[in-house]
Design a protein around this motif. Structure first.
Motif, PDB file in Angstrom:
ATOM      1  N   ASP A   1      -3.930 -26.700   8.451  1.00  0.00           N
ATOM      2  CA  ASP A   1      -4.823 -26.715   7.626  1.00  0.00           C
ATOM      3  C   ASP A   1      -5.406 -27.927   7.029  1.00  0.00           C
ATOM      4  O   ASP A   1      -4.961 -28.993   7.264  1.00  0.00           O
TER       5      ASP A   1
ATOM      6  N   HIS B   1       1.418 -16.103  14.900  1.00  0.00           N
ATOM      7  CA  HIS B   1       0.998 -17.646  14.349  1.00  0.00           C
ATOM      8  C   HIS B   1       1.476 -18.534  15.586  1.00  0.00           C
ATOM      9  O   HIS B   1       1.142 -19.729  15.808  1.00  0.00           O
TER      10      HIS B   1
ATOM     11  N   ASP C   1       5.861 -11.467  11.993  1.00  0.00           N
ATOM     12  CA  ASP C   1       4.615 -11.953  12.349  1.00  0.00           C
ATOM     13  C   ASP C   1       4.530 -13.254  13.227  1.00  0.00           C
ATOM     14  O   ASP C   1       4.490 -14.112  13.012  1.00  0.00           O
TER      15      ASP C   1
ATOM     16  N   TRP D   1      -9.458 -16.228  15.370  1.00  0.00           N
ATOM     17  CA  TRP D   1      -8.269 -15.976  14.537  1.00  0.00           C
ATOM     18  C   TRP D   1      -8.435 -16.156  13.015  1.00  0.00           C
ATOM     19  O   TRP D   1      -8.278 -15.338  12.210  1.00  0.00           O
ATOM     20  N   LEU D   2      -9.222 -17.182  12.854  1.00  0.00           N
ATOM     21  CA  LEU D   2      -9.554 -17.634  11.497  1.00  0.00           C
ATOM     22  C   LEU D   2     -10.460 -16.792  10.797  1.00  0.00           C
ATOM     23  O   LEU D   2     -10.262 -16.166   9.615  1.00  0.00           O
ATOM     24  N   THR D   3     -11.434 -16.534  11.515  1.00  0.00           N
ATOM     25  CA  THR D   3     -12.664 -15.429  11.284  1.00  0.00           C
ATOM     26  C   THR D   3     -11.871 -14.110  10.828  1.00  0.00           C
ATOM     27  O   THR D   3     -12.375 -13.427   9.512  1.00  0.00           O
ATOM     28  N   LYS D   4     -10.778 -13.543  11.476  1.00  0.00           N
ATOM     29  CA  LYS D   4     -10.173 -12.359  11.013  1.00  0.00           C
ATOM     30  C   LYS D   4      -9.103 -12.438  10.163  1.00  0.00           C
ATOM     31  O   LYS D   4      -8.389 -11.622   9.795  1.00  0.00           O
ATOM     32  N   GLY D   5      -9.103 -13.676   9.325  1.00  0.00           N
ATOM     33  CA  GLY D   5      -8.069 -13.692   8.411  1.00  0.00           C
ATOM     34  C   GLY D   5      -7.111 -14.553   8.678  1.00  0.00           C
ATOM     35  O   GLY D   5      -6.083 -14.571   7.752  1.00  0.00           O
ATOM     36  N   GLY D   6      -6.741 -14.994   9.823  1.00  0.00           N
ATOM     37  CA  GLY D   6      -5.630 -15.802  10.100  1.00  0.00           C
ATOM     38  C   GLY D   6      -4.647 -15.183  10.324  1.00  0.00           C
ATOM     39  O   GLY D   6      -3.341 -15.368   9.777  1.00  0.00           O
TER      40      GLY D   6
ATOM     41  N   ASP E   1     -13.366 -24.856   7.183  1.00  0.00           N
ATOM     42  CA  ASP E   1     -12.462 -25.008   5.781  1.00  0.00           C
ATOM     43  C   ASP E   1     -11.608 -26.374   5.989  1.00  0.00           C
ATOM     44  O   ASP E   1     -10.678 -26.371   5.319  1.00  0.00           O
TER      45      ASP E   1
END
Lengths: 116, 289
Positions: free
Chosen positions: B188, B169, B166, B283-288, B252
């Motif tokens: 984070d 990121h 992956d 990107w965060l909205t779709k779960g990172g 967050d």
């Protein structure tokens, strides 16, 4: 009380949108000289701004980025700008309509003129 | 840092043959005094022409000055003098990466990995090169310019499995960073890197270090804003001797950080920051991932 630094500090306050300018001891956050609009909480502001600048300076140094020359914090209702020299921090607080480019330039010039 | 430079300058003045010029040159480089750093390094090299570290210093200064060919040549010299020099391989890989010569970059970085399989910066750099190679649809290395032929099975062995499975990121901000002298990181709430990379000009990935150190500044900003009645903070820009770093809060308590060279106009840094915030938010909205 006016000091020999007051004219330099006051000149910054005459910039559009600037609510106050302060010269603060970076280590203890105590005001050395300040020109503030009525209602501004000088001591609290000085302490917080000095602490922020100090944290940024130490962090940047630890991250290998060298010394901090200028810092700007933008918020929904205004800006805080800071520039340091010899453990002193020159800080201004300005409202959202202020011309930060001009203020930055004037602050850096003022910092050069500050001698204690 | 200024005190260190003064102290090192004095030590070098007392003993011009001393190897202290290496520390002085590096300190000057780190503070962006590149002309002075170059002078110190060249004078040191005149006295120590066969010292690998002298050439290594000169190479790093050359990279900072944007002289990639010169940097490559100096690192090549380091490699000849000290065949097991890890930094030379990393540096040469970095230069080739910047020049878009990904196949050759991979070959040098693979050599570096052979020299030190524990070096995380090399693993990260290799992962980045592979992302670029995949994007370009490149095949296994085949050019004669690299130090050795690298086979696909070799490259698979050296990759971080997370990066291989992956890589999104790592390349989240690639499109925004394309062609610019800036980089972006998403951290984070605890200062750990979630996305992006921060590779220095000598090829080191310092994302975790920079992220960990600078994320604390945003806590300070949040605290200050609570008391100053200026509303929520939207960005914090810190200009340093070496770079401009701009940060913005994310959901967050995450933090978006953009670091740019001092040559980049401040207004442009903020534009880049805004674009990265938008991209990271999606990107965060779709779960990172």
């Amino acid at each position: 009380m006016k000091t020999n630094l007051t004219p330099i500090i006051s000149a910054l306050t005459r910039q559009r949108g600037v609510r106050g300018s302060l010269l603060v001891d970076e280590t203890d956050g105590v005001i050395i000289d300040a020109t503030l609009h009525v209602g501004m909480k000088g001591p609290a502001f000085a302490a917080l701004a000095a602490s922020l600048y100090r944290k940024a300076r130490l962090s940047a140094d630890a991250a290998g980025l060298g010394g901090v020359t200028f810092l700007r914090l933008r918020a929904t209702e205004g800006h805080v700008c800071a520039a340091g020299k010899n453990e002193m921090v020159l800080v201004i607080v300005a409202d959202a309509r202020a011309n930060i480019g001009l203020i930055r330039m004037e602050m850096l010039k003022a910092l050069e003129r500050l001698v204690i | 840092m200024a005190d260190d430079i003064r102290r090192l300058s004095e030590a070098l003045a007392r003993d011009p043959a001393s190897p202290v010029y290496l520390q002085l040159g590096e300190a000057l480089r780190k503070t962006g005094q590149l002309d002075l750093a170059l002078k110190v390094a060249v004078r040191g090299l005149e006295r120590h022409p066969h010292d690998a570290d002298s050439h290594d210093l000169l190479a790093r200064i050359a990279v900072d000055r944007g002289e990639l060919e010169r940097a490559f040549d100096e690192w090549d010299m380091v490699r000849r003098i000290a065949p097991a020099h890890l930094g030379a391989r990393k540096g040469m890989g970095y230069v080739l990466f910047k020049q878009g010569r990904y196949v050759e970059a991979q070959a040098y970085l693979s050599e570096a990995h052979e020299l030190d399989g524990e070096d995380e910066t090399v693993a990260t750099a290799l992962a980045m090169v592979r992302v670029k190679l995949r994007e370009a649809g490149a095949q296994a290395p085949q050019g004669p310019q690299g130090p050795r032929q690298v086979h696909p099975e070799d490259t698979e062995d050296t990759a971080d499995p997370a990066d291989r499975d992956d890589p999104e990121h790592l390349r989240l901000f690639d499109q925004i960073n394309e062609g610019g002298e800036h980089t972006a990181l998403l951290l984070d709430a605890t200062g750990l890197v979630m996305a992006g990379t921060y590779v220095t000009q000598d090829g080191r990935d310092v994302a975790q270090e920079v992220g960990a150190e600078l994320s604390g500044v945003s806590d300070e900003a949040r605290r200050a804003m609570r008391h100053l009645e200026l509303g929520d903070w939207s960005s914090l820009t810190v200009e340093t001797d070496a770079a401009v770093v701009a940060m913005a809060p994310m959901r967050d308590d995450a933090l978006l950080l953009v670091a740019a060279t001092k040559a980049m106009p401040l207004g442009l840094v903020h534009r880049v920051l805004d674009r990265c915030v938008e991209r990271a938010g999606a990107w965060l909205t779709k779960g990172g991932g």
